[in-house]
Design a protein around this motif. Structure first.
Motif, PDB file in Angstrom:
ATOM      1  N   CYS A 571     -33.310  -7.772  -7.361  1.00 19.47           N
ATOM      2  CA  CYS A 571     -32.116  -8.127  -8.147  1.00 19.47           C
ATOM      3  C   CYS A 571     -31.150  -6.933  -8.221  1.00 19.47           C
ATOM      4  O   CYS A 571     -29.939  -7.096  -8.112  1.00 19.47           O
ATOM      5  N   PHE A 572     -31.715  -5.739  -8.365  1.00 23.51           N
ATOM      6  CA  PHE A 572     -30.917  -4.500  -8.391  1.00 23.51           C
ATOM      7  C   PHE A 572     -30.118  -4.347  -7.101  1.00 23.51           C
ATOM      8  O   PHE A 572     -28.926  -4.035  -7.116  1.00 23.51           O
ATOM      9  N   MET A 573     -30.762  -4.633  -5.976  1.00 27.10           N
ATOM     10  CA  MET A 573     -30.105  -4.426  -4.693  1.00 27.10           C
ATOM     11  C   MET A 573     -29.148  -5.563  -4.313  1.00 27.10           C
ATOM     12  O   MET A 573     -28.205  -5.359  -3.575  1.00 27.10           O
ATOM     13  N   ARG A 574     -29.444  -6.745  -4.806  1.00 28.30           N
ATOM     14  CA  ARG A 574     -28.573  -7.879  -4.491  1.00 28.30           C
ATOM     15  C   ARG A 574     -27.248  -7.812  -5.251  1.00 28.30           C
ATOM     16  O   ARG A 574     -26.289  -8.469  -4.884  1.00 28.30           O
ATOM     17  N   THR A 575     -27.249  -7.075  -6.335  1.00 32.21           N
ATOM     18  CA  THR A 575     -26.069  -7.032  -7.194  1.00 32.21           C
ATOM     19  C   THR A 575     -25.430  -5.649  -7.157  1.00 32.21           C
ATOM     20  O   THR A 575     -25.947  -4.746  -6.496  1.00 32.21           O
ATOM     21  N   GLU A 576     -24.362  -5.504  -7.902  1.00 27.23           N
ATOM     22  CA  GLU A 576     -23.710  -4.194  -7.952  1.00 27.23           C
ATOM     23  C   GLU A 576     -24.124  -3.395  -9.173  1.00 27.23           C
ATOM     24  O   GLU A 576     -23.365  -2.579  -9.691  1.00 27.23           O
ATOM     25  N   MET A 577     -25.346  -3.633  -9.627  1.00 19.81           N
ATOM     26  CA  MET A 577     -25.925  -2.840 -10.707  1.00 19.81           C
ATOM     27  C   MET A 577     -25.969  -1.376 -10.256  1.00 19.81           C
ATOM     28  O   MET A 577     -26.254  -1.114  -9.092  1.00 19.81           O
ATOM     29  N   ASP A 578     -25.682  -0.437 -11.181  1.00 21.31           N
ATOM     30  CA  ASP A 578     -25.593   0.966 -10.766  1.00 21.31           C
ATOM     31  C   ASP A 578     -26.936   1.681 -10.817  1.00 21.31           C
ATOM     32  O   ASP A 578     -27.218   2.534  -9.990  1.00 21.31           O
ATOM     33  N   MET A 582     -37.249   1.564 -14.460  1.00 18.61           N
ATOM     34  CA  MET A 582     -38.497   0.811 -14.591  1.00 18.61           C
ATOM     35  C   MET A 582     -39.530   1.774 -15.160  1.00 18.61           C
ATOM     36  O   MET A 582     -39.873   2.772 -14.516  1.00 18.61           O
ATOM     37  N   GLU A 583     -39.975   1.485 -16.367  1.00 13.65           N
ATOM     38  CA  GLU A 583     -40.852   2.405 -17.091  1.00 13.65           C
ATOM     39  C   GLU A 583     -40.226   3.799 -17.063  1.00 13.65           C
ATOM     40  O   GLU A 583     -39.103   3.934 -17.495  1.00 13.65           O
ATOM     41  N   ASP A 584     -40.912   4.826 -16.491  1.00  8.41           N
ATOM     42  CA  ASP A 584     -40.247   6.132 -16.485  1.00  8.41           C
ATOM     43  C   ASP A 584     -39.643   6.488 -15.118  1.00  8.41           C
ATOM     44  O   ASP A 584     -39.356   7.645 -14.840  1.00  8.41           O
ATOM     45  N   CYS A 585     -39.443   5.484 -14.283  1.00  4.49           N
ATOM     46  CA  CYS A 585     -38.801   5.731 -12.990  1.00  4.49           C
ATOM     47  C   CYS A 585     -37.329   5.325 -13.075  1.00  4.49           C
ATOM     48  O   CYS A 585     -37.007   4.269 -13.624  1.00  4.49           O
ATOM     49  N   ILE A 586     -36.457   6.154 -12.533  1.00  2.00           N
ATOM     50  CA  ILE A 586     -35.033   5.808 -12.521  1.00  2.00           C
ATOM     51  C   ILE A 586     -34.530   5.823 -11.082  1.00  2.00           C
ATOM     52  O   ILE A 586     -34.880   6.708 -10.295  1.00  2.00           O
ATOM     53  N   LEU A 587     -33.768   4.796 -10.750  1.00  2.00           N
ATOM     54  CA  LEU A 587     -33.240   4.663  -9.394  1.00  2.00           C
ATOM     55  C   LEU A 587     -31.717   4.560  -9.459  1.00  2.00           C
ATOM     56  O   LEU A 587     -31.185   3.845 -10.318  1.00  2.00           O
ATOM     57  N   TYR A 588     -31.046   5.286  -8.550  1.00  2.00           N
ATOM     58  CA  TYR A 588     -29.596   5.190  -8.480  1.00  2.00           C
ATOM     59  C   TYR A 588     -29.220   4.410  -7.229  1.00  2.00           C
ATOM     60  O   TYR A 588     -29.786   4.652  -6.153  1.00  2.00           O
ATOM     61  N   LYS A 589     -28.243   3.549  -7.387  1.00  7.54           N
ATOM     62  CA  LYS A 589     -27.877   2.676  -6.278  1.00  7.54           C
ATOM     63  C   LYS A 589     -27.453   3.476  -5.052  1.00  7.54           C
ATOM     64  O   LYS A 589     -27.874   3.177  -3.927  1.00  7.54           O
ATOM     65  N   ASN A 590     -26.669   4.560  -5.264  1.00  9.48           N
ATOM     66  CA  ASN A 590     -26.140   5.279  -4.093  1.00  9.48           C
ATOM     67  C   ASN A 590     -27.209   6.051  -3.318  1.00  9.48           C
ATOM     68  O   ASN A 590     -26.946   6.558  -2.243  1.00  9.48           O
ATOM     69  N   GLU A 591     -28.418   6.095  -3.836  1.00  5.41           N
ATOM     70  CA  GLU A 591     -29.491   6.764  -3.086  1.00  5.41           C
ATOM     71  C   GLU A 591     -30.375   5.786  -2.299  1.00  5.41           C
ATOM     72  O   GLU A 591     -31.269   6.199  -1.570  1.00  5.41           O
ATOM     73  N   GLN A 592     -30.135   4.492  -2.525  1.00  7.95           N
ATOM     74  CA  GLN A 592     -31.035   3.497  -1.925  1.00  7.95           C
ATOM     75  C   GLN A 592     -30.655   3.197  -0.463  1.00  7.95           C
ATOM     76  O   GLN A 592     -29.480   3.250  -0.097  1.00  7.95           O
TER      77      GLN A 592
END
Ligand SMILES: [Fe+2]
Length: 608
Positions: A571-578, A582-592
């Motif tokens: 869902c994160f990747m399908r959308t323009e969520m930034d 998830m728990e203590d993991c953080i993901l930034y869209k521009n790094e994916q």
């Protein structure tokens, strides 16, 4: 240690199938099938949800003490047959369409259970409204209370009331099909072009745009409302007895033409219809509640059934009395029937006492679904090569809050998944309510829809009164309250402007969550129920002065709320969520890495 008593409750075959495990009288695990099958409102046998409940308890089906189904299919079958005979030969088509499923599965629940999950014991059945009533009362914070259940229809009942006292529930009266507040509301949901059993929320959200000019017409022609809140529908206008539709041509003539086609423009007519049926529904609920109050003499009221999700009516009920307090089962629809059925077996069939709740509900914030440890999330991300960072537990809340304060749209996935239709901070998308563009950005870039409904706010419970006219907690987003007077901004009264233009006018200092009539569907959060979420909002308040965030469900339009890290990442990747936390993991869209899918996934989703 002696073997625990495990009771499995199941609801299925209509809409929103679900499974609930009650261990030694406590809500141990609960989930809706749609979250696993990824099919919204999935009505099928909840095999995945059952497997989840059993695995949470560490048992297999053979270890269950009891298994209970939330209604009596034979009685429902009887109702369908009688309805058909009333209108026969009209209705033959819908009857024939329904028949195979009935003969194959619905009438043979014990066989289906045996075959699919390998349970060999007896299968018990509760009545549908008995299950709703149990789901309303047993987890409630009251030791004694009046109970009111209102929905579309169970077997025959469409509403019931009675009293809960300790482990006892006595239902005193029922209203019977086809006279139904839920079906009345759903008929208007259909007529205004929304999906029945799912778009009722939209109809409610549309009401503030209109004027209740059809209220008298509805009361004169369509429904006779008695002083005790019971209703009688004029079946000359409805088609749900024998047809495949909710309303007929005569109904259309009352409102100047045929139903609105789904996805077409919403006109003044639909807004006024929405306002009118909402006003009628509120009047009915208030009358019912006053009657139940008179008959039972109770100070408190518990509610369940799909109509109890009408949070605007609930807010009015609370403000206008006659009850001192009300509690509503957050899974008020049929999913919650599984919960009520299981608790009913514990208290009524096994005759086990109910502890005095001493003013605290036993729903655990409705965080009753699967959870995923930080380690398992990290392992999943690592295996797939998705870049992420680990957050220090001491600064986690601060870091998430900073993302929101920076105007980022943040997917937030933490702890056990919510049970019931609302996302309450375990599978939510969060944003900054102060920004005027949050609403548009969230709608267009995440949900892929324009919406006439604002998003819902979550506010720190101890600071709720600074923002909303609400003198008590609303942990389940089931109460609508006004934004406090001094935060409101005057609006031009331009009834002619389109719905989307009107919503874009700034109405308060938290515009993303303030509706046209200055109302908001409030969720309050307390630290003892959901510490991680509370801390994020507290840090957001530290950084910005505002103890409120925008909370919308973690999904795209037409998709069930996400359940697993896989669902969330997709869902994160399908959308323009930034940002995704998830728990203590953080993901930034521009790094994916770039996201690729073979087919257009939007085509697979049903419209809601
Ligand atoms: Fe129901």
């Amino acid at each position: 240690m002696s073997k625990p008593t495990d009771i499995l409750g199941i609801s299925c075959f209509y809409h929103d199938s679900a499974a609930v495990l009650v261990r030694d009288g406590k809500l141990f695990a609960a989930a809706q099938e749609e979250r696993f099958s990824r099919k919204k409102h999935d009505p099928r046998f909840p095999e995945n949800a059952i497997r989840y409940c059993l695995s949470e308890a560490g048992i297999d089906a053979s270890a269950l003490t009891a298994l209970v189904f939330y209604d009596k299919p034979i009685l429902t079958f009887d109702r369908l047959l009688m309805s058909y005979l009333t209108v026969a030969p009209r209705g033959l088509r819908s009857w024939l369409e329904a028949l195979p499923l009935w003969l194959g599965q619905k009438l043979h629940v014990p066989k289906v259970v045996r075959k699919r999950i390998g349970y060999d014991g007896d299968v018990m059945f509760t009545e549908h409204h008995e299950a709703h009533a149990a789901s309303a009362f047993y987890p409630s914070p009251f030791s004694r209370a009046a109970i009111l259940t209102v929905d579309g229809v169970g077997e025959w009942a469409t509403a019931s009331y009675g009293v809960g006292d300790g482990k006892r529930i006595e239902l005193e009266k029922e209203l019977h099909f086809p006279d139904s507040v839920g079906l009345l509301y759903s008929a208007f949901t259909y007529f205004t072009g929304f999906r029945v059993n799912s778009g009722e929320y939209k109809l409610m959200g549309l009401a503030p745009y209109g004027e209740p000019i059809y209220k008298d017409l509805i009361l004169d022609e369509l429904v006779d409302v008695k002083e005790d809140g019971s209703v009688r529908l004029n079946m000359a206008y409805f088609d749900f007895l024998g047809g495949l539709k909710m309303t007929n041509r005569r109904f259309g003539r009352l409102f100047g033409g045929p139903p609105r086609k789904p996805e077409t423009e919403i006109t003044r007519r639909e807004m006024d219809i929405a306002a009118s049926i909402q006003a009628v529904t509120e009047e009915i609920i208030l009358k019912m509640a006053r009657h139940v109050h008179r008959q039972t003499g109770m100070k408190h009221l518990c509610m369940a059934g799909g109509v109890a999700l009408n949070c605007v009516a609930n807010g009015r009920l609370l403000r206008e009395g006659p009850f001192e307090d009300i509690w509503i089962q957050p899974a008020a629809g049929d999913a919650g029937g599984a919960l009520g059925a299981a608790l009913s077996v514990w208290h009524r069939y096994l005759d086990r006492d109910r502890e005095d709740p001493a003013g605290r509900d036993r729903q655990n914030g409705s965080y009753l679904g699967p959870s995923f440890s930080a380690e398992s999330v990290a392992a999943y991300l690592q295996e797939n090569g998705y870049p992420f960072h680990r957050l220090d537990p001491r600064t986690r809340a601060w870091a998430v809050a900073r993302e929101i304060a920076d105007g980022k749209i943040v997917g937030y996935f933490a702890g056990r998944m919510e049970y019931g239709p609302r996302a309450l901070g375990a599978r939510s998308i969060l944003g900054d309510p102060r920004r005027e563009d949050t609403q548009t950005v969230m709608n267009l870039k995440i949900k892929y829809r324009e919406s006439f409904r604002p998003f819902a706010p979550t506010v720190l419970e101890d600071r709720a009164a600074e923002y909303f006219d609400l003198d008590r907690p609303s942990p389940y987003m089931l109460l609508v309250a006004g934004v406090v007077e001094h935060r409101r901004l005057p609006q031009p009264r331009d009834g002619a402007a389109g719905v989307l233009q009107r919503l874009k006018v700034k109405r308060s200092d938290i515009p993303a969550v303030t509706h046209l009539d200055y109302s908001a569907r409030v969720q309050t959060v307390s630290r003892d129920v959901k510490a991680d979420y509370y801390d994020v909002i507290r840090e957001f308040a530290e950084q910005t002065g505002c103890p409120v965030v925008v909370n919308t469900s973690f999904n795209v339009r037409g998709e069930p709320i996400v359940c697993s890290p896989q669902d969330a990442y997709r869902c994160f990747m399908r959308t323009e969520m930034d940002t995704l936390v998830m728990e203590d993991c953080i993901l930034y869209k521009n790094e994916q890495p770039p996201w690729q899918e073979r087919d257009d996934w939007r085509e697979d989703l049903i419209l809601d």
